[in-house]
Design a protein around this motif. Structure first.
Motif, PDB file in Angstrom:
ATOM      1  N   LEU A  66       0.352  -1.452   0.381  1.00 54.05           N
ATOM      2  CA  LEU A  66      -0.173  -0.092  -0.266  1.00 54.05           C
ATOM      3  C   LEU A  66       0.881   1.313   0.378  1.00 54.05           C
ATOM      4  O   LEU A  66       1.661   1.663   0.724  1.00 54.05           O
ATOM      5  N   VAL A  67       0.453   2.124  -0.729  1.00 53.37           N
ATOM      6  CA  VAL A  67       1.076   3.196  -0.796  1.00 53.37           C
ATOM      7  C   VAL A  67      -0.016   4.156  -0.185  1.00 53.37           C
ATOM      8  O   VAL A  67      -0.447   4.562  -1.149  1.00 53.37           O
ATOM      9  N   ALA A  68       0.805   5.971   0.315  1.00 53.17           N
ATOM     10  CA  ALA A  68      -0.137   6.623   0.824  1.00 53.17           C
ATOM     11  C   ALA A  68       0.989   7.752   0.838  1.00 53.17           C
ATOM     12  O   ALA A  68       1.864   7.686   1.402  1.00 53.17           O
ATOM     13  N   ARG A  69      -0.011   9.374   0.440  1.00 54.30           N
ATOM     14  CA  ARG A  69       1.054   9.836   0.446  1.00 54.30           C
ATOM     15  C   ARG A  69       0.899  10.964   2.022  1.00 54.30           C
ATOM     16  O   ARG A  69      -0.271  10.912   1.763  1.00 54.30           O
ATOM     17  N   GLY A  70       1.701  11.809   1.991  1.00 56.82           N
ATOM     18  CA  GLY A  70       1.558  13.035   3.596  1.00 56.82           C
ATOM     19  C   GLY A  70       1.812  12.707   4.752  1.00 56.82           C
ATOM     20  O   GLY A  70       2.342  11.896   5.093  1.00 56.82           O
ATOM     21  N   GLU A  71       1.339  13.152   5.460  1.00 59.59           N
ATOM     22  CA  GLU A  71       1.444  12.907   6.887  1.00 59.59           C
ATOM     23  C   GLU A  71       0.490  12.204   7.861  1.00 59.59           C
ATOM     24  O   GLU A  71      -0.697  12.196   7.138  1.00 59.59           O
ATOM     25  N   LEU A  73      -0.194   9.218   8.969  1.00 62.51           N
ATOM     26  CA  LEU A  73      -0.796   7.945   8.302  1.00 62.51           C
ATOM     27  C   LEU A  73      -1.530   6.875  10.038  1.00 62.51           C
ATOM     28  O   LEU A  73      -1.083   5.723   9.284  1.00 62.51           O
ATOM     29  N   ASP A  74      -1.343   7.523  11.222  1.00 65.65           N
ATOM     30  CA  ASP A  74      -1.114   6.181  11.806  1.00 65.65           C
ATOM     31  C   ASP A  74      -2.783   5.623  11.551  1.00 65.65           C
ATOM     32  O   ASP A  74      -2.726   4.649  12.340  1.00 65.65           O
ATOM     33  N   PRO A  75      -3.585   6.809  12.068  1.00 62.98           N
ATOM     34  CA  PRO A  75      -4.496   5.489  11.445  1.00 62.98           C
ATOM     35  C   PRO A  75      -5.064   4.473   9.996  1.00 62.98           C
ATOM     36  O   PRO A  75      -5.486   3.360  11.071  1.00 62.98           O
ATOM     37  N   LEU A  76      -4.268   4.442   9.183  1.00 69.75           N
ATOM     38  CA  LEU A  76      -3.723   3.874   7.863  1.00 69.75           C
ATOM     39  C   LEU A  76      -2.948   3.017   8.456  1.00 69.75           C
ATOM     40  O   LEU A  76      -2.915   1.742   8.039  1.00 69.75           O
ATOM     41  N   ARG A  77      -1.972   3.259   9.301  1.00 69.06           N
ATOM     42  CA  ARG A  77      -0.750   2.202   9.547  1.00 69.06           C
ATOM     43  C   ARG A  77      -2.100   1.095  10.864  1.00 69.06           C
ATOM     44  O   ARG A  77      -1.614  -0.060  10.595  1.00 69.06           O
ATOM     45  N   LYS A  78      -2.311   1.734  11.326  1.00 67.98           N
ATOM     46  CA  LYS A  78      -3.978   0.105  12.570  1.00 67.98           C
ATOM     47  C   LYS A  78      -4.634  -0.178  11.821  1.00 67.98           C
ATOM     48  O   LYS A  78      -4.830  -1.190  12.139  1.00 67.98           O
ATOM     49  N   SER A  79      -5.266   0.644  11.075  1.00 69.94           N
ATOM     50  CA  SER A  79      -5.645  -0.458   9.768  1.00 69.94           C
ATOM     51  C   SER A  79      -5.113  -2.201   9.113  1.00 69.94           C
ATOM     52  O   SER A  79      -5.901  -2.716   8.255  1.00 69.94           O
ATOM     53  N   PHE A  80      -4.358  -1.081   8.531  1.00 64.89           N
ATOM     54  CA  PHE A  80      -2.802  -2.303   8.012  1.00 64.89           C
ATOM     55  C   PHE A  80      -2.959  -3.489   8.187  1.00 64.89           C
ATOM     56  O   PHE A  80      -3.054  -4.349   8.462  1.00 64.89           O
ATOM     57  N   ASP A  81      -2.135  -3.044  10.431  1.00 64.26           N
ATOM     58  CA  ASP A  81      -1.865  -4.109  11.390  1.00 64.26           C
ATOM     59  C   ASP A  81      -2.793  -4.784  11.278  1.00 64.26           C
ATOM     60  O   ASP A  81      -2.925  -6.349  10.974  1.00 64.26           O
ATOM     61  N   GLU A  82      -3.996  -4.330  11.602  1.00 64.19           N
ATOM     62  CA  GLU A  82      -5.159  -5.258  11.619  1.00 64.19           C
ATOM     63  C   GLU A  82      -5.861  -6.134  10.627  1.00 64.19           C
ATOM     64  O   GLU A  82      -6.721  -7.320  10.830  1.00 64.19           O
ATOM     65  N   PHE A  83      -5.563  -5.169   9.262  1.00 64.92           N
ATOM     66  CA  PHE A  83      -6.143  -6.496   7.993  1.00 64.92           C
ATOM     67  C   PHE A  83      -5.426  -7.038   8.370  1.00 64.92           C
ATOM     68  O   PHE A  83      -5.261  -8.843   8.420  1.00 64.92           O
ATOM     69  N   LEU A  84      -3.686  -7.262   8.103  1.00 69.10           N
ATOM     70  CA  LEU A  84      -2.284  -8.050   7.910  1.00 69.10           C
ATOM     71  C   LEU A  84      -2.664  -9.452   9.780  1.00 69.10           C
ATOM     72  O   LEU A  84      -3.025 -10.358   8.926  1.00 69.10           O
ATOM     73  N   ALA A  85      -3.398  -8.775  10.452  1.00 65.46           N
ATOM     74  CA  ALA A  85      -3.740  -9.839  11.525  1.00 65.46           C
ATOM     75  C   ALA A  85      -4.753 -11.369  11.169  1.00 65.46           C
ATOM     76  O   ALA A  85      -4.948 -12.082  12.023  1.00 65.46           O
ATOM     77  N   THR A  86      -5.393 -10.814  10.265  1.00 66.32           N
ATOM     78  CA  THR A  86      -6.608 -11.665   9.829  1.00 66.32           C
ATOM     79  C   THR A  86      -6.646 -12.656   8.193  1.00 66.32           C
ATOM     80  O   THR A  86      -6.925 -13.422   8.017  1.00 66.32           O
ATOM     81  N   LEU A 128      -4.286  -1.422  -1.740  1.00 62.23           N
ATOM     82  CA  LEU A 128      -3.595  -1.871  -1.382  1.00 62.23           C
ATOM     83  C   LEU A 128      -3.500  -3.556  -2.523  1.00 62.23           C
ATOM     84  O   LEU A 128      -4.972  -4.424  -2.441  1.00 62.23           O
ATOM     85  N   ALA A 129      -2.213  -3.960  -2.609  1.00 61.89           N
ATOM     86  CA  ALA A 129      -2.401  -4.927  -4.166  1.00 61.89           C
ATOM     87  C   ALA A 129      -1.824  -6.048  -2.991  1.00 61.89           C
ATOM     88  O   ALA A 129      -1.249  -6.360  -2.411  1.00 61.89           O
ATOM     89  N   VAL A 130      -2.184  -7.079  -3.896  1.00 59.81           N
ATOM     90  CA  VAL A 130      -1.540  -8.140  -3.243  1.00 59.81           C
ATOM     91  C   VAL A 130      -1.608  -9.083  -4.598  1.00 59.81           C
ATOM     92  O   VAL A 130      -2.575  -9.433  -5.234  1.00 59.81           O
ATOM     93  N   SER A 131      -0.610  -9.722  -4.637  1.00 63.13           N
ATOM     94  CA  SER A 131       0.201 -10.468  -5.367  1.00 63.13           C
ATOM     95  C   SER A 131       1.242 -11.459  -4.938  1.00 63.13           C
ATOM     96  O   SER A 131       1.434 -12.005  -3.970  1.00 63.13           O
ATOM     97  N   SER A 132       1.283 -12.202  -5.509  1.00 61.85           N
ATOM     98  CA  SER A 132       2.180 -13.091  -5.066  1.00 61.85           C
ATOM     99  C   SER A 132       3.520 -13.655  -6.060  1.00 61.85           C
ATOM    100  O   SER A 132       3.914 -13.585  -7.644  1.00 61.85           O
ATOM    101  N   LEU A 133       4.190 -14.678  -4.658  1.00 67.44           N
ATOM    102  CA  LEU A 133       5.815 -15.175  -6.441  1.00 67.44           C
ATOM    103  C   LEU A 133       5.907 -16.695  -5.535  1.00 67.44           C
ATOM    104  O   LEU A 133       5.754 -16.376  -4.462  1.00 67.44           O
TER     105      LEU A 133
END
Length: 397
Positions: A66-71, A73-86, A128-133
């Motif tokens: 995921l790429v986001a611009r600006g300051e 971003l803590d709420p976005l980081r929190k949501s990203f972590d919550e997503f990863l946890a699932t 948020l891009a999901v890919s594999s290798l």
């Protein structure tokens, strides 16, 4: 009186003139807030799915970026972590399952992605891009070459193993751990087949979203990464071989012979590298690597690889410029392409790359020299002779 007369009758002091450059005008103050507002943050995680039977080969890596611009971003980081946890692995190379945070929307898979997840954020829609290798080689090398690719997209120079080790973190998933890193820079626009706007805020210039395109080599003198937090069933970063790879996803490399030029020293080997050399002249250094990968997708696209290599030496090249830079070559009797990419001479540390690639059987072979520009230029003839000496055996299977 005599004293005054003596003083008064002395030689007159000569008048000397000289030029003094004008004081340089004061530089305008940097608007820190403006700079921060124009900075891109990349949140990236790799979840490893080891092979069920290591002897049979296989194994997959899943990328979440995921790429986001600006300051702020803590709420976005929190949501990203919550997503990863699932995130939970499905096995057999099938996409993982996950639970989306409120407001996130999953889009269908595409040729390049297992999924695209749209994220509403401050009036914009991020992706948020999901890919594999397929997993290949040592885990430390696998992580490092992907981080090198990402920092190149952010127009930053290669990171050392120590720097990567400090940035890499562990993040929990539903059934294990993810290897996470946050990188900062400014995403560079790309053109041609690599153009896209994946994961970018609205109004951001298009970028290349060739996820995942494995680089053909690593940055010069990159030792194994000393970092904590390898995924489950993966060896500790910085030691030991990675999971066995095969089963049609990563064919066994064909044997090949070569003649190393005089002055090339043995370099750091790994499971991914079939040959490696170091070239040193005074304080200048270069590294030569030989690596095979599956000849699938953008991995086998010379233009896509050259575009990425150009970024590694600080060049921004259009699709037409990349095509013009491609030169036909023969590697072991197989037609291929070669590139000479020299970074700007005015750079703090000008870099250069000599590279050649060719498809042999179901593999694509990369031969690459990366290092100080002046040294790389001086090694042009030696590198070409090395390429001419390559002889393959077998059909690459």
């Amino acid at each position: 009186m005599l004293v005054f007369a003596a003083l008064g009758c002395g030689e007159k002091a000569a008048i000397k003139t000289y030029e003094q450059p004008a004081t340089e005008p004061l530089r305008s103050a940097v608007d820190v807030a403006e700079v921060k507002a124009g900075t891109d943050h990349m949140l990236a995680a790799i979840v490893a799915e080891p092979a069920a039977d290591p002897k049979a080969g296989g194994g997959q890596a899943w990328f979440f970026k995921l790429v986001a611009r600006g300051e702020g971003l803590d709420p976005l980081r929190k949501s990203f972590d919550e997503f990863l946890a699932t995130v939970k692995l499905s096995g057999a190379g099938k996409p993982p399952t996950w639970t989306l945070p409120e407001g996130w929307v999953e889009k269908p898979a595409s040729a390049m992605r297992a999924a695209t997840i749209e994220i509403p954020y401050e009036g914009k829609t991020l992706e948020l891009a999901v890919s594999s290798l397929p997993l290949s080689g040592e885990w430390s090398d696998f992580v490092a070459i992907n981080v090198d690719r990402w920092v190149g997209q952010l127009q930053q120079g290669p990171l050392t193993a120590t720097e990567i080790g400090k940035l890499v973190q562990e993040k929990p998933t539903a059934d294990g751990k993810a290897t996470f890193i946050e990188l900062v820079g400014v995403m560079k626009p790309m053109s041609g087949a690599m153009a896209g706007a994946a994961g970018m805020p609205a109004g951001h210039p298009p970028i290349g979203e060739a996820e995942p395109t494995m680089p053909a080599g690593t940055s010069p003198s990159k030792p194994p990464i000393a970092a904590e937090g390898p995924p489950p069933a993966m060896p500790p970063l910085g030691g030991g071989p990675g999971p066995a790879v095969g089963g049609g996803e990563m064919p066994s490399p064909a044997k090949f012979a070569y003649q190393a030029p005089e002055g090339w020293l043995p370099g750091q080997m790994s499971a991914m590298r079939k040959a490696a050399f170091n070239v040193v002249a005074g304080d200048q250094k270069a590294e030569v690597t030989v690596m095979p990968f599956p000849a699938t997708g953008m991995m086998g696209d010379p233009m896509a690889q050259a575009q990425r290599w150009a970024g590694q030496v600080g060049l921004t090249m259009s699709a037409d410029e990349v095509k013009s830079a491609a030169k036909p070559t023969s590697i072991g009797g197989i037609a291929g392409e070669s590139f000479e990419l020299l970074g700007p001479e005015g750079a703090e540390k000008p870099m250069g790359i000599l590279a050649a690639m060719a498809k042999q059987g179901d593999q694509v072979w990369f031969f690459k020299m990366t290092g100080d520009r002046q040294l790389v230029e001086g090694q042009r003839e030696a590198f070409n002779k090395f390429i001419e000496s390559i002889k393959f055996a077998g059909d690459g299977k």
